[in-house]
Motif scaffolding. Sequence first.
Motif, PDB file in Angstrom:
ATOM      1  N   GLY A  69       0.854  -1.401  -0.114  1.00 19.35           N
ATOM      2  CA  GLY A  69      -0.169   0.129  -0.088  1.00 19.35           C
ATOM      3  C   GLY A  69       0.722   1.457  -0.028  1.00 19.35           C
ATOM      4  O   GLY A  69       1.893   1.374  -0.772  1.00 19.35           O
ATOM      5  N   ASP A  70       0.272   2.153   0.691  1.00 18.19           N
ATOM      6  CA  ASP A  70       1.362   3.403   1.077  1.00 18.19           C
ATOM      7  C   ASP A  70       2.294   3.386   1.925  1.00 18.19           C
ATOM      8  O   ASP A  70       2.737   4.570   2.539  1.00 18.19           O
ATOM      9  N   SER A  71       2.883   2.372   2.399  1.00 16.37           N
ATOM     10  CA  SER A  71       3.669   2.047   3.519  1.00 16.37           C
ATOM     11  C   SER A  71       5.184   2.158   3.064  1.00 16.37           C
ATOM     12  O   SER A  71       6.111   2.214   3.890  1.00 16.37           O
ATOM     13  N   ALA A  72       5.408   1.954   1.732  1.00 19.08           N
ATOM     14  CA  ALA A  72       6.929   2.068   1.275  1.00 19.08           C
ATOM     15  C   ALA A  72       7.682   3.203   1.508  1.00 19.08           C
ATOM     16  O   ALA A  72       6.723   4.278   1.160  1.00 19.08           O
ATOM     17  N   PRO A  73       8.928   3.377   1.562  1.00 16.45           N
ATOM     18  CA  PRO A  73       9.375   4.601   1.594  1.00 16.45           C
ATOM     19  C   PRO A  73       9.409   5.350   0.343  1.00 16.45           C
ATOM     20  O   PRO A  73       9.314   4.754  -0.834  1.00 16.45           O
ATOM     21  N   ALA A  74       9.161   6.523   0.420  1.00 12.43           N
ATOM     22  CA  ALA A  74       8.962   7.318  -0.811  1.00 12.43           C
ATOM     23  C   ALA A  74      10.153   7.088  -1.825  1.00 12.43           C
ATOM     24  O   ALA A  74      11.222   7.134  -1.481  1.00 12.43           O
ATOM     25  N   GLY A  75       9.607   6.698  -3.171  1.00 16.54           N
ATOM     26  CA  GLY A  75      10.593   6.387  -4.032  1.00 16.54           C
ATOM     27  C   GLY A  75      11.209   5.025  -4.321  1.00 16.54           C
ATOM     28  O   GLY A  75      12.060   4.845  -5.139  1.00 16.54           O
TER      29      GLY A  75
END
Length: 323
Positions: A90-96
């Motif tokens: 989902g949205d929990s990976a580090p940005a980039g």
Amino acid sequence: MPSSVPETITAPSAAAEAGVVVTPLSGFTGALIDGVDLSAPLSRAQVAAIRAALHQWKVVFFRGQNLDHAAQIAFGAQFGAVTPGHPYEGDSAPAGFPQIHTVSPAAYDHRYGTRYRKRQSPNGPGWHADVTPLINPPSHSILRAERVPAYGGDTQFTNVGAVYAGLSPAVQALADELRAEHRFGSTTSAERSTEKIGDLVRNNPLATIHPVVRVHPETGEKVLYVNPSFTREIVGLSPRESRHLLDLLFEEIARPEYSVRFKWEPGSVAFWDNRAALHLAPRDFEHVEGDRILHRITLVGDVPVGPDGVASESISGDYFGAA
């Protein structure tokens, strides 16, 4: 005359010539590797020596490595294609960096829900290989430590090739013929949960029928391919028969002689063959002071095949390819 050593395996003398020092840490599982800087591109000899150590010891460890997200991904890409961090990232990976799966209490709470995390343990379930409910579970996992407490939060690994070899011939023959369902959220409590874990399992179920014994695609070794966290039942058996047989196999997996325990330090890296090793997340973290933050990547895996040559069959969920 052609060499008797397979291309993917390096003899000990060749490893030494590559500057790779492999020190076993237990009788069956785990080795410490020195003489390698993982932040720099590896030579072909170094890659072959590390791969050979993985084939024998199933998990290898490195100390004092200076890696960031990009360097960790670059290191892993020398051994295979790197996947997204997790099917449920989902949205929990580090940005980039969608390939990075952060392992920490805060990340787990964000991903699955606070109450679920506290029921399971601070950093996940019991003995498991990563994401076996996929039709093609990752071939390898690489986990690096960013921050760790002064004590506690170790990780254990076990060699399920050795576990299979330790079974009696009659049990081996039985296991060779069986298949089992692996499912994310393998308990009905996860499916009924009102937290994020429940939505994930209901909206995007992951489930596959795998052989109970898998033939390793590179070495030909037979490995026991069940685990307490994701294996729900053995197909074709009654619920009682399935439960008793799985309990027997899980007890064998948990025997201490097959395992190794790794103490994390900042800059430590664990690299394991996800097809032939299980690992156990810590259960002693909640009362230990200090953050434990680790970052994992996984490599694209193949579809498991049993001794009868029959491949796994997906119930729900897509092939998990490169990021």
